[in-house]
Design an enzyme around this catalytic site. Structure first.
Site, mmCIF file in Angstrom:
data_model
loop_
_atom_site.group_PDB
_atom_site.id
_atom_site.type_symbol
_atom_site.label_atom_id
_atom_site.label_comp_id
_atom_site.label_asym_id
_atom_site.label_seq_id
_atom_site.Cartn_x
_atom_site.Cartn_y
_atom_site.Cartn_z
ATOM 1 N N ASP A 412 0.824 -1.204 0.000
ATOM 2 C CA ASP A 412 0.000 0.000 0.000
ATOM 3 C C ASP A 412 0.862 1.260 0.000
ATOM 4 O OD1 ASP A 412 -2.647 1.337 0.458
ATOM 5 O OD2 ASP A 412 -1.679 1.935 2.333
ATOM 6 N N GLU A 465 1.180 -0.399 -5.139
ATOM 7 C CA GLU A 465 0.215 0.668 -5.400
ATOM 8 C C GLU A 465 1.036 1.963 -5.487
ATOM 9 O OE1 GLU A 465 -3.435 3.245 -3.520
ATOM 10 O OE2 GLU A 465 -1.836 2.430 -2.300
#
Length: 732
Positions: A412, A465
């Site tokens: 993330d 990401e």
């Protein structure tokens, strides 16, 4: 012999005040003149007897030498006392026996502490934390924790009335504290009571705990992580040689707390066991190759969706225990379904029981808020320059891959890690050693994370990401890249969603937004994502973003999904998007499954299912996914009609031609260039009646005509349904 002579007044004061820096040097068994002494600190004790393990008639009374509860027993050398127990009688008259924790030596070896200090102990999770083991014939739990700047740490729990005076730990090298407490076992609730160098006391959950409470109750729990028996050998062996870049990857992104709930039982969560039956069945029925879970590491606040982690090594107990989640993974693998976890090494919350200022100092984070705090999120940034912090995180990734057989980790917020000035104004960040904005320590960490994970677990996937144009995110580190297996294609997502939200009459002015992604499609190994981030915070659902009346909205979304599956790159779709949920995603309630009884919603769901099966069965969709050899434009110039045409190739020369009509106007006898002579069978038509469309099609397909068109020797005269994508497979 007078027992008080063997302990200095200063040691006695420090011990009784829970301030002693080295409790093992004064507690337990020690040699003295003419024998030995056994010292015990139990504030609740009225009386303590030392009892021989081998001969229960050998009993030695301990004398109280200080308050609260400091006792000492002298053992004459002629007594030849072997192993012993402490018989404690409390002021309430309760009597019980315990094995003295201070009769045991050091547990962790010097190699372990040295490797951890170096940042290279990749099985550190087998050493730090709470581990059930047997030492000297006694079963118990070894507790170990890294806190180099603490002045004292104690294990506290139900077993000692949460009293930090009872079980102070031994400090060994590399800032690690440890203690073996016999008699404890699985299910024990515990925390670490940490006294800082400044005298401040705080209760901390175990950073390496395998299991813990969530919500308002935040104790760690002892769990036997070695008990589960796996039966997914076939999957794990096959995975080792799988090149996912050249295989179909269609990911169903799931927030387990809201995918389905048990409405008639106070809207409770599904358990891991219940999800094993429901979710796995559903994902396989829908044709997905993988399930990706939003973070399942322990987190106190449901509203963080799991992205504010307090227990990195603890699978959240919201849905069950670690073995029950491993049962889920095991069953998924048996049925050919991969499991991916979102992983959050970019930041952590400030919760008092978590990692923040763990030993009273900025241990896991930076002291300077310009380096150590995400102001947007109210979270802290890991100090990647510390060997032990990198080891904690890389060890965590390996733990998930090893102990949970996880097939992939989606990292993330990578952009926030790469840039020191991420979401910061001038003067709010500290440049690197060369004056630049790149976070060199985070870059090193990410590269090392990828190297170690792929070295130890070939066939897994790591995904970034990463929302910027950082070069080489999915390039190997030996070629200068970050080493990820894949990168989320945030640019494709943004451009296509902007295009799709336009009324069709205006799309002619935005043709470049749906062609631009092909300029960089093969610079990385991309995953095309329609993730949870696009259906929250007022953005609305995907179906709600589409223009037009209800029929047009569904036609637009069907066209878009087929376009996405035809476009180079792996696929990811968030839960609820497959059937066109109207409402924006709400983490606190179940998806609106009742909508699937409506024809338009059911048709959209059926299309996604068929797209997944077509994707897996047609190599042209995936075999040359990362190279221009697998893609070719036929025509992207017809902006006035908002039509694009392209083809995908397989290794053996198989071809599928795709044509997209992004307006609600059907176009009959629309000529499209074809690469070869032969029959082109219609294998995809999003306007099919089965999907809720108007059933305008091409009667199963067309033979290519010898009419040169769009730079090709052959062409097809096609019927293009409104707001639809069609696909035609070449059959020589």
């Amino acid at each position: 012999m007078n027992a008080t002579v063997t302990l200095s007044p200063n040691d006695l004061h420090l011990l009784a005040s829970a301030l002693h820096p080295d409790p093992f040097s004064v507690l337990g068994r020690h040699r003295v003149a003419d024998g030995e002494t056994i010292r015990v600190l139990r504030p609740e004790a009225k009386e303590i007897l030392v009892v021989s393990d081998e001969d229960s008639s050998q009993v030695f009374p301990a004398e109280r030498i200080g308050d609260p509860g400091v006792f000492e027993a002298f053992i004459d050398e002629d007594a030849q006392l072997g192993a012993y127990k402490l018989r404690i009688t409390t002021w309430d008259g309760v009597s019980f026996d315990v094995v003295d924790p201070y009769s045991f030596g050091r547990v962790l070896g010097e190699v372990d502490t040295h490797l951890f200090a170096e940042g290279n102990h990749y099985e550190i999770y087998k050493k730090l934390g709470a581990h059930i083991q047997e030492i000297g014939g006694y079963s118990g739990v070894t507790f170990s924790v890294w806190a180099p700047n603490a002045s004292r740490i104690s294990v506290v729990g139900e077993f000692n009335n949460w009293d930090g005076r009872v079980h102070p730990m031994r400090k060994i090298d590399s800032g690690i504290w440890e203690i073996f407490i016999p008699g404890l076992g699985e299910g024990v609730h515990y925390k670490f009571e940490v006294r800082s160098a400044y005298g401040h006391l705080q209760l901390k959950s175990d950073p390496f705990a395998f299991y813990g409470q969530h919500g308002r109750e935040t104790a760690s729990m002892v769990f036997d992580i070695n008990r589960f028996t796996w039966s997914d050998d076939e999957w794990m062996e096959k995975r080792k040689s799988t090149e996912w870049q050249k295989r179909p990857v269609s990911i169903y992104e799931v927030h387990l707390g809201s995918w389905q709930r048990v409405l008639d039982e106070e809207n409770r969560f599904l358990s891991y066991i219940e999800a094993t039956e429901r979710l796995i069945d559903y994902a396989i029925e829908m044709g997905f190759t993988h399930i990706e879970f939003l973070p399942l590491a322990e987190h106190p606040f449901d509203g963080s969706w799991g992205y504010q982690v307090t227990g990195y090594y603890a699978i959240t107990s919201r849905f069950g225990n670690p073995d029950e989640f491993r049962h889920f993974v095991n069953r998924a693998h048996q049925r050919g379904l991969g499991i991916i976890l979102d992983w959050v090494p970019g930041h952590f919350p400030k919760d008092a029981h978590g990692l923040a200022r763990f030993d009273g100092t900025a241990l896991y984070e930076h002291e300077d808020p310009r380096q150590g705090e995400h102001q947007d999120w109210g979270t802290l940034i890991f100090n990647y320059g510390r060997n032990e912090v990198r080891n904690f995180l890389i060890g965590n990734a390996l733990f998930l891959l090893d102990e949970y057989h996880i097939d992939g980790l989606r990292v993330d917020a990578v952009a926030s890690m790469l840039y020191l000035d991420y979401s910061r104004k001038e003067g709010e960040w500290v440049p690197n050693a060369y004056g630049g904005r790149e976070n060199l320590e985070a870059i090193y960490f990410l590269k090392r994370f990828n190297e170690v994970c792929y070295e130890k677990f070939p066939g897994i996937m790591t995904m970034a990401e990463e929302s910027t144009s950082w070069p080489g995110v999915s390039r190997p580190t030996y070629l200068g890249g970050l080493g990820f297996g894949f990168k989320w294609n945030m640019g494709w997502m943004h451009d296509f969603l902007v295009y799709m939200s336009k009324e069709p009459v205006y799309r002619r002015y935005h043709q470049s937004q749906v062609t631009f992604s092909l300029l960089y499609a093969f610079q990385e190994h991309f995953i095309l994502v329609l993730s949870h981030d696009e259906v929250v915070h007022g953005k609305g659902s995907l179906i709600a973003k589409m223009p037009g009346d209800d029929w047009q909205k569904f036609a637009n979304l069907r066209m878009f999904y087929a376009w996405m599956w035809a476009h180079p790159g792996k696929k990811l779709l968030f839960q609820g998007c497959e059937f066109g949920q109207w409402a924006e995603w709400n983490h606190g309630q179940s998806l609106d499954w009742h909508l699937c009884s409506s024809p338009l919603h059911a048709g959209l769901k059926r299309l996604v299912q068929h797209l997944n099966h077509l994707y897996q069965n047609e190599p042209a969709f995936y075999e040359l996914d990362d190279t221009w050899e697998g893609f070719d434009w036929i025509d992207f110039h017809d902006a006035d009609n908002s039509v694009v045409a392209f083809l995908r190739r397989s290794k053996n020369g198989g071809i599928i031609v795709f044509v997209v009509n992004a307006t609600p106007v059907p176009r009959f006898s629309y000529r499209v260039g074809a690469p070869f002579a032969g029959f082109y069978r219609e294998v995809l038509n999003t306007d099919a009646e089965a999907y809720g469309g108007g059933n305008i099609g091409n009667y199963g397909g067309f033979h290519a005509e010898g009419i040169a068109w769009q730079g090709r020797d052959y062409s097809l005269s096609l019927n293009l349904p409104p707001l639809a994508t069609i696909g035609l497979k070449w059959e020589p």
